[in-house]
Design an enzyme around this catalytic site. Structure first.
Site, PDB file in Angstrom:
ATOM      1  N   ASN A   7     -12.469 -20.104  27.666  1.00 24.14           N
ATOM      2  CA  ASN A   7     -13.829 -19.583  27.804  1.00 24.14           C
ATOM      3  C   ASN A   7     -14.209 -19.030  26.430  1.00 24.14           C
ATOM      4  OD1 ASN A   7     -16.132 -18.048  28.192  1.00 24.14           O
ATOM      5  ND2 ASN A   7     -15.407 -17.076  30.057  1.00 24.14           N
ATOM      6  N   ARG A   9     -16.541 -17.304  25.387  1.00 24.25           N
ATOM      7  CA  ARG A   9     -17.111 -15.957  25.341  1.00 24.25           C
ATOM      8  C   ARG A   9     -16.064 -14.859  25.537  1.00 24.25           C
ATOM      9  NH1 ARG A   9     -22.071 -15.205  28.938  1.00 24.25           N
ATOM     10  NH2 ARG A   9     -22.402 -13.545  27.447  1.00 24.25           N
ATOM     11  N   CYS A  10     -14.822 -15.241  25.806  1.00 20.69           N
ATOM     12  CA  CYS A  10     -13.761 -14.282  26.108  1.00 20.69           C
ATOM     13  C   CYS A  10     -12.876 -14.050  24.882  1.00 20.69           C
ATOM     14  CB  CYS A  10     -12.921 -14.805  27.269  1.00 20.69           C
ATOM     15  SG  CYS A  10     -11.454 -13.823  27.628  1.00 20.69           S
ATOM     16  N   LYS A  11     -12.748 -12.795  24.482  1.00 19.76           N
ATOM     17  CA  LYS A  11     -11.931 -12.447  23.318  1.00 19.76           C
ATOM     18  C   LYS A  11     -10.475 -12.865  23.514  1.00 19.76           C
ATOM     19  CE  LYS A  11     -10.479  -8.598  20.471  1.00 19.76           C
ATOM     20  NZ  LYS A  11     -10.364  -7.162  20.339  1.00 19.76           N
ATOM     21  N   ARG A  14     -10.142 -16.569  23.079  1.00 15.65           N
ATOM     22  CA  ARG A  14     -10.218 -16.955  21.662  1.00 15.65           C
ATOM     23  C   ARG A  14      -8.905 -16.632  20.948  1.00 15.65           C
ATOM     24  NH1 ARG A  14     -15.375 -14.573  22.289  1.00 15.65           N
ATOM     25  NH2 ARG A  14     -14.722 -12.759  21.072  1.00 15.65           N
TER      26      ARG A  14
END
Length: 113
Positions: A7, A9-11, A14
């Site tokens: 995802n 948008r997920c730290k 990433r």
């Protein structure tokens, strides 16, 4: 081949992707919110992780708390809920041919690299 269910948008997701990239191994990214998993794919992942479906659910998500938390769902029903609402799936998940892990903590990803 390594697959990361990611995802953007997920730290944590990433961070997991960076670990996979740094491994130097061949990998593919599956943005599971854009390309949802089927019930069969999710069942295989859960089996590779050697966990029960409830362990893959993001229990702090508003959607979970408001709609499912108080229900007594079977494993099959939990898998159906995650397929219907992929944002309820913990992330990132990284898999190889034999094993899969939830990348929380991110260092767990090294088990499948």
């Amino acid at each position: 081949m390594i697959t990361i269910y990611h995802n953007t948008r997920c730290k944590k997701s990433r961070e997991g992707l960076e670990i996979v990239k740094e491994s130097g191994k061949d990998y593919q990214i599956r943005e599971y919110l854009k390309v949802p998993l089927t019930e069969e794919e999710l069942s295989v992942l859960i089996e590779k992780m050697n966990i029960s479906p409830i362990q893959l659910v993001r229990k702090n998500e508003k959607l979970w708390k408001e709609n499912y938390k108080e229900k007594d769902l079977s494993d099959k029903e939990l898998i159906s809920v995650m397929v219907k609402h992929p944002k309820l799936i913990e992330r990132p998940v990284v898999e190889n041919d034999r094993k899969a892990v939830i990348g929380r903590p991110a260092s767990d990803i090294k088990e499948v690299l």
